[in-house]
Design a protein around this motif. Structure first.
Motif, mmCIF file in Angstrom:
data_model
loop_
_atom_site.group_PDB
_atom_site.id
_atom_site.type_symbol
_atom_site.label_atom_id
_atom_site.label_comp_id
_atom_site.label_asym_id
_atom_site.label_seq_id
_atom_site.Cartn_x
_atom_site.Cartn_y
_atom_site.Cartn_z
ATOM 1 N N VAL A 122 0.821 -1.209 0.000
ATOM 2 C CA VAL A 122 0.000 0.000 0.000
ATOM 3 C C VAL A 122 0.858 1.263 0.000
ATOM 4 C CG1 VAL A 122 -1.798 1.283 1.234
ATOM 5 C CG2 VAL A 122 -1.800 -1.228 1.265
ATOM 6 N N ARG A 123 0.427 2.236 -0.825
ATOM 7 C CA ARG A 123 1.036 3.561 -0.832
ATOM 8 C C ARG A 123 -0.084 4.603 -0.797
ATOM 9 N NH1 ARG A 123 3.956 0.189 -3.991
ATOM 10 N NH2 ARG A 123 6.248 0.251 -3.823
ATOM 11 N N HIS A 124 0.173 5.692 -0.101
ATOM 12 C CA HIS A 124 -0.778 6.803 -0.054
ATOM 13 C C HIS A 124 -0.264 7.957 -0.904
ATOM 14 C CE1 HIS A 124 -3.082 5.706 3.899
ATOM 15 N NE2 HIS A 124 -3.254 4.843 2.915
ATOM 16 N N LEU A 125 -1.150 8.475 -1.740
ATOM 17 C CA LEU A 125 -0.853 9.665 -2.530
ATOM 18 C C LEU A 125 -1.412 10.855 -1.762
ATOM 19 C CD1 LEU A 125 -1.899 8.350 -6.084
ATOM 20 C CD2 LEU A 125 0.249 7.997 -4.842
ATOM 21 N N VAL A 126 -0.536 11.758 -1.318
ATOM 22 C CA VAL A 126 -0.966 12.873 -0.472
ATOM 23 C C VAL A 126 -0.558 14.198 -1.105
ATOM 24 C CG1 VAL A 126 -0.807 11.464 1.625
ATOM 25 C CG2 VAL A 126 1.155 12.827 0.907
ATOM 26 N N ASP A 127 -1.278 15.255 -0.700
ATOM 27 C CA ASP A 127 -0.957 16.580 -1.224
ATOM 28 C C ASP A 127 0.073 17.274 -0.333
ATOM 29 O OD1 ASP A 127 -2.285 17.545 1.017
ATOM 30 O OD2 ASP A 127 -4.066 18.195 -0.091
ATOM 31 N N GLY A 128 0.323 18.555 -0.591
ATOM 32 C CA GLY A 128 1.351 19.274 0.142
ATOM 33 C C GLY A 128 1.067 19.435 1.621
ATOM 34 N N LYS A 129 -0.192 19.292 2.022
ATOM 35 C CA LYS A 129 -0.561 19.394 3.439
ATOM 36 C C LYS A 129 -0.671 18.032 4.109
ATOM 37 C CE LYS A 129 -3.080 23.742 2.808
ATOM 38 N NZ LYS A 129 -4.379 24.449 2.962
ATOM 39 N N GLY A 130 -0.307 16.993 3.364
ATOM 40 C CA GLY A 130 -0.393 15.650 3.924
ATOM 41 C C GLY A 130 -1.773 15.034 3.861
ATOM 42 N N VAL A 131 -2.705 15.684 3.139
ATOM 43 C CA VAL A 131 -4.076 15.167 3.015
ATOM 44 C C VAL A 131 -4.112 14.044 1.992
ATOM 45 C CG1 VAL A 131 -6.452 15.729 2.372
ATOM 46 C CG2 VAL A 131 -5.079 17.376 3.681
ATOM 47 N N LEU A 132 -4.761 12.949 2.349
ATOM 48 C CA LEU A 132 -4.843 11.792 1.459
ATOM 49 C C LEU A 132 -5.683 12.106 0.232
ATOM 50 C CD1 LEU A 132 -4.276 8.736 1.008
ATOM 51 C CD2 LEU A 132 -6.426 8.273 2.218
ATOM 52 N N LEU A 133 -5.116 11.839 -0.937
ATOM 53 C CA LEU A 133 -5.830 11.997 -2.208
ATOM 54 C C LEU A 133 -6.350 10.662 -2.719
ATOM 55 C CD1 LEU A 133 -3.342 14.437 -3.955
ATOM 56 C CD2 LEU A 133 -5.511 15.024 -2.840
ATOM 57 N N ALA A 134 -5.539 9.621 -2.579
ATOM 58 C CA ALA A 134 -5.946 8.290 -3.038
ATOM 59 C C ALA A 134 -5.005 7.259 -2.422
ATOM 60 C CB ALA A 134 -5.917 8.190 -4.558
ATOM 61 N N GLU A 135 -5.493 6.028 -2.381
ATOM 62 C CA GLU A 135 -4.651 4.917 -1.940
ATOM 63 C C GLU A 135 -4.312 4.064 -3.157
ATOM 64 O OE1 GLU A 135 -5.234 2.619 1.874
ATOM 65 O OE2 GLU A 135 -5.815 1.054 0.424
ATOM 66 N N LEU A 136 -3.046 3.817 -3.342
ATOM 67 C CA LEU A 136 -2.585 2.984 -4.450
ATOM 68 C C LEU A 136 -2.021 1.694 -3.867
ATOM 69 C CD1 LEU A 136 -0.591 4.117 -7.546
ATOM 70 C CD2 LEU A 136 0.168 2.136 -6.235
ATOM 71 N N SER A 137 -2.504 0.573 -4.360
ATOM 72 C CA SER A 137 -2.031 -0.710 -3.839
ATOM 73 C C SER A 137 -1.672 -1.651 -4.975
ATOM 74 C CB SER A 137 -3.086 -1.357 -2.942
ATOM 75 O OG SER A 137 -4.272 -1.627 -3.670
ATOM 76 N N THR A 138 -0.640 -2.424 -4.745
ATOM 77 C CA THR A 138 -0.261 -3.497 -5.656
ATOM 78 C C THR A 138 -0.604 -4.806 -4.968
ATOM 79 O OG1 THR A 138 1.544 -2.178 -6.572
ATOM 80 C CG2 THR A 138 1.606 -4.561 -6.953
ATOM 81 N N ASP A 139 -1.537 -5.558 -5.564
ATOM 82 C CA ASP A 139 -2.042 -6.790 -4.953
ATOM 83 C C ASP A 139 -1.544 -8.011 -5.712
ATOM 84 O OD1 ASP A 139 -3.409 -5.160 -3.246
ATOM 85 O OD2 ASP A 139 -5.375 -5.473 -4.161
ATOM 86 N N THR A 140 -0.883 -8.898 -5.005
ATOM 87 C CA THR A 140 -0.521 -10.203 -5.551
ATOM 88 C C THR A 140 -1.533 -11.200 -5.005
ATOM 89 O OG1 THR A 140 1.812 -9.574 -5.557
ATOM 90 C CG2 THR A 140 1.295 -11.919 -5.761
ATOM 91 N N VAL A 141 -2.320 -11.786 -5.906
ATOM 92 C CA VAL A 141 -3.522 -12.526 -5.513
ATOM 93 C C VAL A 141 -3.413 -13.998 -5.890
ATOM 94 C CG1 VAL A 141 -6.038 -12.584 -5.677
ATOM 95 C CG2 VAL A 141 -4.824 -10.410 -5.993
ATOM 96 N N ARG A 142 -3.908 -14.843 -4.988
ATOM 97 C CA ARG A 142 -4.070 -16.270 -5.288
ATOM 98 C C ARG A 142 -5.512 -16.630 -4.987
ATOM 99 N NH1 ARG A 142 -3.916 -21.612 -3.463
ATOM 100 N NH2 ARG A 142 -2.729 -23.006 -4.854
ATOM 101 N N ALA A 143 -6.224 -17.122 -6.015
ATOM 102 C CA ALA A 143 -7.639 -17.478 -5.883
ATOM 103 C C ALA A 143 -7.807 -18.985 -5.882
ATOM 104 C CB ALA A 143 -8.439 -16.871 -7.034
#
Length: 505
Positions: A122-143
């Motif tokens: 998980v990574r958080h994309l934040v603005d200059g004030k530290g406010v969360l804009l979006a969460e970016l995640s890379t998921d390795t999945v096994r179904a």
């Protein structure tokens, strides 16, 4: 049991274990990409044996790990947007969530169908004030498939998700999307992890039949759209979402209207019993919807009056009337949706659409058959409007205008159904007839409001209160009704050219 709701707006992308994310800082206000670590997630998805929820794009899972362990029900709102309704982490499917999909499951057991184990970076994309804009995640999945003849089959993949922060601007996702696409990432081919898991392990929900250009194909496609809308708004009504009762009621009306309008396509001997039950359902839903509309109308009337004209406990009496009516109508609506009669209607509708009672005209080209039906419904509307306009003002004219309103709805729905086959002429007729319907609707709303205001005035007088304000509001409604009647001839005349153009097809 408590259930929390979250609007989820996200984009998904295909990836591999070797995919490298581009630098997103400086894009759309992203000042920093903050590493939030890795989480191991374990989710078991539940559905009926024949995957009724998956077929509707709905997912129900029990998930452990991460920051939001619990039960999650995801209902589609629009492409890339879902409402996620959460409940605490019990062993069994929570009743609060099972009720929301009852119209889909209809008593069939919700069983584990797929297990997904994911490692989420998980990574958080934040603005200059530290406010969360979006969460970016890379998921390795096994179904892993847990049920059916393909039980035990597995699939593995990697995907990237970008989920907008609560209250964020969806345009932000567009900007991130451009950067990711430029870096070579492709949008995911499946709308959800469950959909991909089902496909990759060898089974996917059955897709609805495609239209074939015949009258039967067009009418059945319309009916399937409305049947699906009925089920979608069932969940919305249970959640008490704004305007949901109205939209569910409209779906029932559109189906009933199609059965009546397209009798040459579908055998009325088979559709009439279903139409009668749809009429019953619309009537039951109308109790709640009519109360809602009338409350909004009268409240806005009171709010618009200056304080000097609010004599007596007007607001208190109106609020008491609205509260009592809302409580009773809401309870009645939910009881109807939980009734055996309602589920029997849904089953009957499914059976009719699975084995439709097609007549010979159903095999003909859609344009000719549907045009004839639309013209017939418009002619019926013309007869009723002209009859109403010929009557003097009074109760008989009020009734005639209400009958014309019903005919306007039917003509509008007929034109909407035929629009894919008839094109712009049907679109123009739909628009003009809708205007006729709306002016007639305003008139009918005034008729209903006046009766309610009269009753409220009687109760106020009996309680020793002045009825002045109620009489004033009654007079306003009379004036609005008269205005609607004066405008109707003009609105009706404006519909004529579009109708003539339709007949020339």
């Amino acid at each position: 049991m408590r259930a929390d709701t979250k609007r989820e707006i996200e984009r998904k992308y295909e990836a591999t274990p070797d995919t490298r994310l581009p630098d997103l800082t400086g894009r759309a206000g992203v000042a920093e990409v903050v590493d939030k670590g890795v989480a191991d997630l374990d989710a078991v998805y539940h559905d009926t044996e024949d995957l009724r929820l998956a077929a509707a794009g709905i997912t129900l899972r029990r998930r452990t790990g991460g920051t939001d362990a619990g039960w999650h029900l995801k209902l589609p709102v629009a492409p890339g947007t879902r409402d996620e309704i959460r409940a605490p982490l019990d062993e069994d499917v929570p009743r609060s969530l099972a009720d929301l999909v009852r119209a889909r499951t209809r008593g069939a057991a919700l069983v584990p169908v797929v297990r997904l184990r994911s490692r989420r970076d998980v990574r958080h994309l934040v603005d200059g004030k530290g406010v969360l804009l979006a969460e970016l995640s890379t998921d390795t999945v096994r179904a892993e498939r847990l049920a059916g003849p393909r039980r035990g089959r597995t699939a593995e993949w990697t995907e990237i998700e970008v989920e907008l922060a609560d209250g964020g601007d969806p345009a932000f996702l567009d900007a991130v999307h451009k950067r990711l696409r430029k870096a070579g990432l492709r949008p995911a081919g499946s709308a959800s992890k469950l959909a991909k898991a089902l496909t990759d392990t060898g089974r996917r929900p059955v897709a609805p039949p495609q239209e074939d250009g015949t009258a039967g194909g067009r009418v059945l496609a319309h009916l399937r759209e409305q049947a699906d809308a009925l089920l979608t708004y069932d969940a919305a009504v249970r959640r008490d979402l704004p305007d949901s009762v109205h939209k569910m009621r409209v779906a029932t009306r559109r189906m009933r209207s199609a059965f009546r309008t397209y009798k040459r396509v579908l055998d009325p001997a088979a559709t009439e019993p279903v139409a009668e039950e749809l009429k019953w359902l619309a009537g039951e839903l109308g109790v709640d919807r009519d109360q809602e509309v009338l409350t909004e109308r009268l409240t806005s009337r009171v709010d618009a009056l200056p304080g000097t004209l609010l004599l007596g406990p007007v607001r208190g009496r109106l609020q008491a009337w609205a509260g009592a009516g809302r409580a009773g109508s809401r309870g009645r609506t939910l009881a109807v949706l939980d009734s055996d009669r309602y589920l029997a209607l849904l089953n009957a509708l499914d059976a009719l659409l699975a084995d439709p009672p097609l007549r010979p005209a159903a095999r003909k080209d859609a344009s000719a058959v549907l045009l004839k039906a639309v013209v017939k419904d418009y002619d019926r509307l013309a007869t009723r409007v002209e009859h109403a306009l010929a009557l003097p003002a009074g109760p008989d004219r009020d009734v005639a205008l209400h009958q014309a309103r019903k005919a306007a709805k039917r003509a509008r729905y007929a034109a909407e159904t035929a629009r894919p086959a008839l094109g712009k002429p049907a679109k123009r007729v739909t628009k003009r007839v809708k205007a006729v319907q709306e002016i007639l609707g305003e008139h009918q709303d005034s008729v209903v409001a006046r009766e309610t205001l009269r009753n409220l005035a009687i109760k106020a007088h009996a309680a020793g209160e002045t009825a002045f304000t109620w009489g004033l509001l009654y007079g306003q409604e009379e004036a609005d009704a008269a205005r609607s009647e004066r405008e109707l001839p003009r609105v009706w005349a404006e519909a004529t050219p579009s109708y003539r153009a339709l007949r020339r097809i």
